[in-house]
Design a protein around this motif. Structure first.
Motif, mmCIF file in Angstrom:
data_model
loop_
_atom_site.group_PDB
_atom_site.id
_atom_site.type_symbol
_atom_site.label_atom_id
_atom_site.label_comp_id
_atom_site.label_asym_id
_atom_site.label_seq_id
_atom_site.Cartn_x
_atom_site.Cartn_y
_atom_site.Cartn_z
ATOM 1 N N UNK A 54 2.308 -14.443 49.586
ATOM 2 C CA UNK A 54 3.255 -13.360 49.283
ATOM 3 C C UNK A 54 3.436 -12.520 50.541
ATOM 4 N N UNK A 102 -4.079 -6.452 46.651
ATOM 5 C CA UNK A 102 -4.954 -6.910 45.568
ATOM 6 C C UNK A 102 -5.718 -5.777 44.897
ATOM 7 N N UNK A 103 -5.018 -4.707 44.552
ATOM 8 C CA UNK A 103 -5.709 -3.565 43.953
ATOM 9 C C UNK A 103 -5.821 -3.664 42.436
ATOM 10 N N UNK A 104 -6.128 -4.850 41.930
ATOM 11 C CA UNK A 104 -6.079 -4.966 40.472
ATOM 12 C C UNK A 104 -7.436 -4.717 39.838
ATOM 13 N N UNK A 105 -7.475 -3.666 39.068
ATOM 14 C CA UNK A 105 -8.726 -3.399 38.346
ATOM 15 C C UNK A 105 -8.693 -4.018 36.958
ATOM 16 N N UNK A 106 -7.519 -4.281 36.445
ATOM 17 C CA UNK A 106 -7.435 -4.924 35.128
ATOM 18 C C UNK A 106 -7.731 -3.945 34.021
ATOM 19 N N UNK A 124 -5.135 -13.057 34.965
ATOM 20 C CA UNK A 124 -6.442 -12.875 35.589
ATOM 21 C C UNK A 124 -7.276 -11.866 34.793
ATOM 22 N N UNK A 125 -6.616 -10.857 34.224
ATOM 23 C CA UNK A 125 -7.344 -9.898 33.389
ATOM 24 C C UNK A 125 -7.865 -10.586 32.131
ATOM 25 N N UNK A 146 -1.891 -14.704 45.645
ATOM 26 C CA UNK A 146 -1.165 -13.785 46.532
ATOM 27 C C UNK A 146 -1.274 -14.178 48.009
ATOM 28 N N UNK A 160 4.378 -12.615 39.112
ATOM 29 C CA UNK A 160 3.111 -12.033 39.580
ATOM 30 C C UNK A 160 2.482 -11.177 38.487
ATOM 31 N N UNK A 186 -0.676 -13.248 37.935
ATOM 32 C CA UNK A 186 -1.753 -12.663 38.737
ATOM 33 C C UNK A 186 -2.465 -11.560 37.967
ATOM 34 N N UNK A 187 -1.703 -10.670 37.349
ATOM 35 C CA UNK A 187 -2.346 -9.521 36.724
ATOM 36 C C UNK A 187 -2.790 -9.807 35.291
ATOM 37 N N UNK A 205 -10.564 -14.849 47.005
ATOM 38 C CA UNK A 205 -10.760 -13.635 46.201
ATOM 39 C C UNK A 205 -11.223 -13.932 44.789
ATOM 40 N N UNK A 259 -10.861 -12.570 33.032
ATOM 41 C CA UNK A 259 -12.021 -11.683 33.196
ATOM 42 C C UNK A 259 -12.545 -11.265 31.832
ATOM 43 N N UNK A 278 0.653 -6.051 45.670
ATOM 44 C CA UNK A 278 0.145 -7.408 45.501
ATOM 45 C C UNK A 278 -0.706 -7.822 46.687
#
Lengths: 663, 663
Positions: free
Chosen positions: A215, B584-588, A245-246, A212, A237, A241-242, A584, A249, B581
């Protein structure tokens, strides 16, 4: 011998030492805390050498730094030889970590000789062996947790790799689609360059978009051409990205947990094996009993050897947990729990009389004195001081040029000192400053330091009319740190802070891991980029190009980033931190999740006690290993813990941590 | 009646309907799939009205959009009245979600009347009731999962709040320290403004630093003044970005899991209660048995009523699972499992003969034909097509101006068509296109669409010498999407993709949640900021200020961000995505973690089968609710599931999902 086994089980040491008396004595010496501390000291010295070596922050002659390094090397060699004498010869040579240390030591020696020789003839050379230094931290036996973390990460790699490949595939597919959709449209980026026409550039741009960092700039030309193209970027994205990346993790968390669980299971098995061996040494046959047992006397002797600083009362407490039916002996099952029992931190809350009470009982126990003690321990006292802290915060925020505000500092300092003195009056000093009373220590240190710094500052100002900037910085920092105290008086905040303090040791392992990685990157970076970018303090002509013509009028120089360079070890580390932050890459230690679940039973001490009491401290598990075992306790299969020597008995053993509730 | 209870238990419906025949019939109608689909359709239409309302993407007369909205409102009212007739009067008025719907409907009506009246007299007015539209999605009974997610988030709020307050406190303390340390030093930022002199500005700057958006710029002035100040920023980022964000994640994850578990426990209890009621209706006494039982005949009748499309064989299979000892009747325990048994997706793999075999058996079963079938199912066939796809990828990447490469497209299309035809020859078409064969459907749709689009494009080019950009875009997109096929032939990738497809329904709930939030923000944003920023396609004079003098020569206009505005619902949504985006508020979704653990047992179908077989599909749990129950199964206390009617029996019931391995 039994004491050595129990001690090993207690501290989760797993060294296969020889059992001759001579070797056991050497082994005890090997585990002596002084030698371990010395080793860590020299490892840190060895790592810190980067500060004084070229490119140096504090330049010293080459011979001096090399002399220190030689001392470190000989300490490491000595430790390795010591270890070789403790364990059997063939085990020593089979262990890759010993070979690793040996190779590192040899390579470092070779590098030092080459570097010294070339230096003497004034030829430029590189100290390449510095890259290996942090590996010593990993490979010495004491870095067990660190090695475990590394191993878990390494084992998770294959699964991570397959997700990573799919991720790369996804980026390539999107790049190809972007090339086809946007390449022929003749769009221009904001700087006037053609937009999305080169495949490799698209791949790079889209990879950056995953982080990001670019962006929405990368999207704007296409979005301006047609609103529909926003769909392409939103889907990109969303997927990369979501979702990806999840998945990363999830895979890392899952695998890390899986392998860690396996390692902990191994640890528990080894511990039990050691305890069974200790039992075999101490066991005796009693009439009327089928199973061998250990008597109270030999148990007592054993515990006294293992942990000499244990009080008699504490030892009796542990015995009463083990021997629940008061039979005077314990069986194998109860004996094996000893290693865990010793790891439970028990705080002996003795009702020692206050020193003032001993000095003058009539005065200390008089009505006004008792009233004062009660007042200090009252809720209102805490609230009054919370208000004082808040008023203090406002005063700190105001301009200290005003003499009234500057002098108010003395007033607040006096109030805080008074608070500590009052508390010391009301509570027994040794209980007040006991090891687990983090906030009392924090308070006292902060306030005494603030007092000293303020006095020094005032003295210097009044004598020379000059106030040192450094001292002022310290005074200000201490003054602000004092405000943190408010946190302790709000219960919900205290719970969070105590949880964080509790999982501190686990986080330290990760900190070590990060330092190892950073150190290696810093060393390589310094050799590659040292001197390429220069920082000029004043308005010298090089300032606008960071001393490098290639950066003339670049945005890097315009943004004043010149100090972000690899010119010495400190700026290298800071630069690496900046790169980490911008990218990040935070996965967040998964331990946090479980650790938050433990309820906080922080105990207020210092309340007047009338009899000898034991309390189980909230930081119940002193070592990281015990914490890990507790975390996975529910997941570990009790059937799986069978010892190697008597498998038919294994199902009787249940390794849940002992509880005190039975007493 | 029993069938209604079982159906409710199977679909986890929890509506307390009245038991008169009339009310039950109404209730069955209420749950009819057609009415539910209709409701969802009108909810979507209602939400999509934002596209045609002012500020409109596709302007239509106000009366038209209001007419459609009135139709929607009457459908919603009808649904609500229907619901009110199904459940007892007092239950209806006690349920806050019914009141919520009623209030929203009334408010919308009032707003429409006011808006219409003001519009008729040409006075500007605001359609404020649009904000409530997404709440209808949440509050209608069908949005159960969505409501559960909302409830879980709301319940977690208090704990999150205390961490948030501590986080704010930490930022304030750091800001105060920054003010004291840097404020008096006379430092300047890169743009020449004083650095860190205003407390509120510092708080804002440091808050932004937590999101790492202004790193490292915010640090550079202090870092340039002294390297030591970097420590301040490193500690700040460590505490606030890493530790606090991890604690947030841990608290949210923990609480969400805890409350979700509680909700699922409630769900299971309700389900069991319904099944026990159904049992009570069907039960009969048998001689020699203490407990009442349900006979095979009434069970059969029940299942036929609940799920009419179940084949006789499937029903017999379920019965043999329930009646393991072949007694001809089942007890309460086995009966209660029926709801879960019905939710297990069983694929009947019938060995239907190939249509060609029926048409001409001698030809289809001849040696060359059999050889062809084997070849198509061989590993090499898959590999050959993987190579073809990779070659195709290279051709797509090359410039399509070259006629050779442009015409190669026909060749590749022919190859792909041939592949599908060969597979259809080798496998039974109905098995090939069965519901769970995602990739076969994907292939066929992509390739047939590509064929159609390519033919249209070629026809248009050859007729008018003109090729439509839109058609070309579709052709290119389909061409690239074809390449995704490679994923399916690599096993490790297939596992990941199948896992993602499997957890798709759970993610859809979160997508709905996000749409609700976005919609509300978009509505408010459009009313507040509509028209403030304008986008100009050509080089009009307003282009450099986005049509707003305040933005003249701002970096916003310079970066060509003018299209990021709230002028219509589409650009509002895109803008909100961009904001999400960048922050970057991604908690997954934490479900990923658990879902990754399920092993993938993707079944290749189409292999020649000689007898009737059942396979348990990999997507074993058809509904999100069943998936959730399975996820928490290990955590749920079997003791806790006691039914309200016979508590003494509750400990006999164990609600693990039934397994087929027992047959």
């Amino acid at each position: 011998m039994a004491a050595v086994y129990v001690s090993d089980a207690q501290h989760n040491r797993n060294i296969f030492f020889e059992t001759q008396p001579q070797a056991v004595r050497l082994y005890l010496l090997y585990n002596h805390w002084l030698l371990v501390v010395l080793l860590y000291f020299f490892i840190i010295v060895n790592l810190l050498l980067a500060v004084v070596e070229q490119p140096a922050l504090l330049p010293v002659p080459t011979w001096a730094s090399m002399l220190v390094e030689l001392v470190c090397l000989s300490v490491f060699s000595g430790r390795l030889v010591h270890y070789a004498k403790v364990i059997p010869r063939d085990k020593f040579w089979k262990d890759p970590k010993n070979l690793c240390i040996l190779v590192i030591l040899l390579l470092t020696l070779v590098d030092m000789i080459i570097y010294g020789a070339l230096k003497a003839t004034d030829i430029y050379s590189v100290r390449w062996s510095r890259v290996f230094r942090p590996l010593l931290l990993v490979n010495f036996t004491e870095g067990r947790q660190l090695r475990r973390a590394f191993r878990s990460i390494r084992n998770a790699l294959p699964q991570i790799l397959s997700v990573f490949l799919l991720f790369i595939f996804s980026i390539l597919i999107f790049s190809l689609m972007a090339l086809k959709l946007f390449g022929k449209r003749g769009l221009k980026t904001n700087s006037g360059k053609p937009y999305f026409t080169n495949f490799l550039e698209i791949v790079f741009d889209l990879y950056v978009l995953v982080t990001t960092a670019n962006s929405p700039d990368i999207m704007m030309p296409a979005y301006n051409a047609s609103s529909f193209f926003a769909v392409f970027f939103v889907i990109f994205i969303l997927i990369n990205t979501y979702i990806f990346m999840s998945v990363f993790l999830a895979v890392v968390y899952n695998n890390y947990k899986k392998y860690l669980k396996e390692e902990v299971r191994q640890l528990v098995r080894t511990k039990r094996h050691k305890m069974v061996r200790a039992f075999a040494i101490l066991q005796e046959r009693r009439e009327g009993l089928e199973e061998p047992v250990v008597s109270h006397a030999s148990w007592n002797q054993l515990v006294r050897l293992v942990q000499a600083d244990l009080s008699h009362a504490h030892r009796e407490l542990l015995w009463s947990v083990a021997d629940q039916h008061n039979q005077g002996y314990i069986g194998k099952l109860a004996f094996v729990q000893l290693a865990d029992l010793l790891n439970i931190q028990v705080i002996a809350v003795k009702s020692r009389p206050h020193p003032l009470q001993r000095w003058s009982p009539s005065l200390y126990l008089s009505t006004p004195s008792r009233w004062l003690c009660r007042a200090v321990q009252h809720r209102v006292f805490v609230m009054v001081y919370d208000v004082i802290i808040l008023v203090n915060a406002v005063f700190i925020g105001l301009d200290e040029e005003d003499p009234l505000i500057r002098n108010s500092e003395w007033f607040f300092l006096a109030l805080y000192l008074l608070e500590i003195l009052l508390k010391l009056y009301a509570m027994e000093p040794r209980a007040f400053y006991s090891r687990h009373n983090f906030w009392n220590w924090f308070d006292t240190i902060i306030i005494v330091s603030a007092l000293v710094a303020t006095i020094i500052n005032t003295a210097m100002t009044s004598v020379g009319g000059y106030s040192s900037r450094q001292i002022l910085d310290i005074v200000f920092t201490l003054r602000v740190l004092r405000l943190i105290r408010v946190v302790d008086s709000i219960k919900r905040f205290r719970v969070i802070i105590n949880t964080l303090i509790k999982i501190g040791p686990t986080m330290l392992t990760f900190a070590q891991l990060i330092i190892v990685v950073y150190y290696i990157f810093a060393m390589v970076g310094m050799e590659l980029f040292q001197g390429r970018i220069q920082f000029f303090d004043s308005d010298s002509p090089g300032k606008h190009s960071c001393g490098n013509p290639a950066l003339q009028d670049s945005s890097f120089a315009q943004l004043n980033y010149c100090k972000n360079n690899f010119n010495n070890v400190v700026s290298s580390f800071i630069l690496l931190v900046e790169l980490t932050v911008v990218n990040q890459d935070d996965l967040g230690p998964p331990n946090l999740v479980d650790a938050m679940e433990t309820t906080d039973n922080n105990l207020r001490t210092g309340e007047p006690q009338t009899r000898l009491m034991f309390k189980i401290s909230s930081t119940r598990y002193r070592t990281v290993d015990s914490l890990l075992q507790r975390m996975f306790e529910a997941d570990l299969d009790p059937e799986d813990f069978g010892g190697e020597d008597d498998p038919e008995e294994s199902s009787n053993f249940n390794f849940s941590n002992p509880v005190f509730s039975s007493i």
